[in-house]
Design an enzyme around this catalytic site. Structure first.
Site, short mmCIF file in Angstrom:
data_model
loop_
_atom_site.label_atom_id
_atom_site.label_comp_id
_atom_site.label_asym_id
_atom_site.label_seq_id
_atom_site.Cartn_x
_atom_site.Cartn_y
_atom_site.Cartn_z
N LYS A 202 0.64 -1.00 0.20
CA LYS A 202 -0.02 -0.55 0.02
C LYS A 202 1.22 1.57 -0.20
CE LYS A 202 -4.58 -1.66 1.14
NZ LYS A 202 -5.84 -2.11 2.03
N ARG B 57 -3.69 -9.70 5.15
CA ARG B 57 -4.75 -9.85 3.06
C ARG B 57 -3.23 -9.53 2.38
NH1 ARG B 57 -6.17 -6.12 -0.38
NH2 ARG B 57 -7.59 -7.15 -2.04
#
Ligand code: 9MG
Length: 281
Positions: free
Chosen positions: A220, A255
């Site tokens: 991210k 995740r």
């Protein structure tokens, strides 16, 4: 902690790995490489061989500025993939969608978990989740709150805790069983860099709900922005570093894009955690 779906039980005593399968041509990290059925299945096989416990199937990019697609197109992308995974592998599947129709068809096709980063805000979504009695991921995502204005002075831990309390109460009132709820602080969703790292440092402050905690930090921008790494595929070291910090705080699901590397980190963290329990002399 355990999750139940489709006559199957996922025991969450060790952190479980949710491997990301983007079946989008505009996927932010794999450039849509896996958008054909056979390459998607190969990617699933590789993730399972590497030790993934859940495959998170998404047909619509959540990246800001990503192209919007019709419900029909989203269904065409994800349903054949879910059906093929169900037919070929024994693995839990989560469906990453915010559309009620896509959730419904995905559950019919074999999915086990609803992963909606918009907290079941579309019409009929909460009712569908309640009726089907499958686990749902509740992600803190202020983008869905029209009244929300992010401020650097707010205590993000309190903000997320209040959000979880309110949403859990609403979900339960709507018929979703508490033991079907997975909590996710929503890294990157409407948060400053500071907020993301404050959350990462304080994950233990969400265990009081007694519910499984899922985190998604893999590749991210909170990693890219801090380390000044533009290309998401170059963020492996940052992703694993963040994973280790989360794993040391006893999270239940992570995740990720990089399953093998994350499982190596889990192995090391589990070994260290066991050493804490040892007493010498
Ligand atoms: C789909 N998706 C993208 N980022 C995510 C995150 O952090 N958590 C969950 N549950 N889903 C995500």
């Amino acid at each position: 902690m355990r999750l139940f779906a489709r006559d199957s039980c996922l025991v969450l005593s060790n952190t479980k790995v949710m491997g990301i399968l983007n079946v989008t041509p505009d996927s932010f990290s794999d450039g849509g490489k896996y958008n054909s059925l056979s390459s998607a299945l190969l990617q699933v096989k590789n993730m399972i061989n590497a030790g993934a416990n859940i495959i998170d199937v998404g047909g619509k990019s959540t990246r800001p500025g990503a192209v919007n697609i019709s419900i029909e197109e989203e269904l065409e992308r994800v349903i054949p993939v879910i059906e093929a995974i169900t037919k070929n592998f024994d693995i839990w599947i989560s469906i990453d969608t915010s559309r009620t129709e896509v959730m419904k068809e995905s559950l019919r096709a074999g999915a086990h978990i609803i992963n909606d980063i918009h907290s079941l805000s579309e019409d009929g979504a909460v009712e569908l989740a309640a009726m089907n009695n499958y686990p749902v991921c509740l992600t803190h995502n202020p983008i869905i709150l029209s009244s929300y204005k992010s401020s650097k002075h707010e205590n993000i831990i309190d903000v997320v805790n209040i959000y979880f309390s309110k949403k859990i109460a609403y979900y339960e009132k709507s018929g979703i069983k508490k033991n079907n709820i997975i909590l996710d602080p929503g890294f990157g969703f409407g948060k400053s860099l500071l907020h993301n790292y404050q959350l990462l440092a304080n994950l233990k402050k969400f265990h009081h709900f007694g519910l499984p905690l899922l985190i998604g930090v893999s590749r991210k921008s909170m990693i890219g922005n801090l380390l000044k790494i533009i290309n998401p595929t170059d963020r492996l070291v940052g992703s694993i570093s963040c994973a280790v910090i989360a794993l040391m705080q006893d999270i239940q699901i992570i995740r990720v894009h990089d399953v093998k590397e994350t499982l190596e980190a889990i192995n090391i963290v589990n070994t260290v955690q066991k050493m804490k329990e040892c007493s010498y002399g």
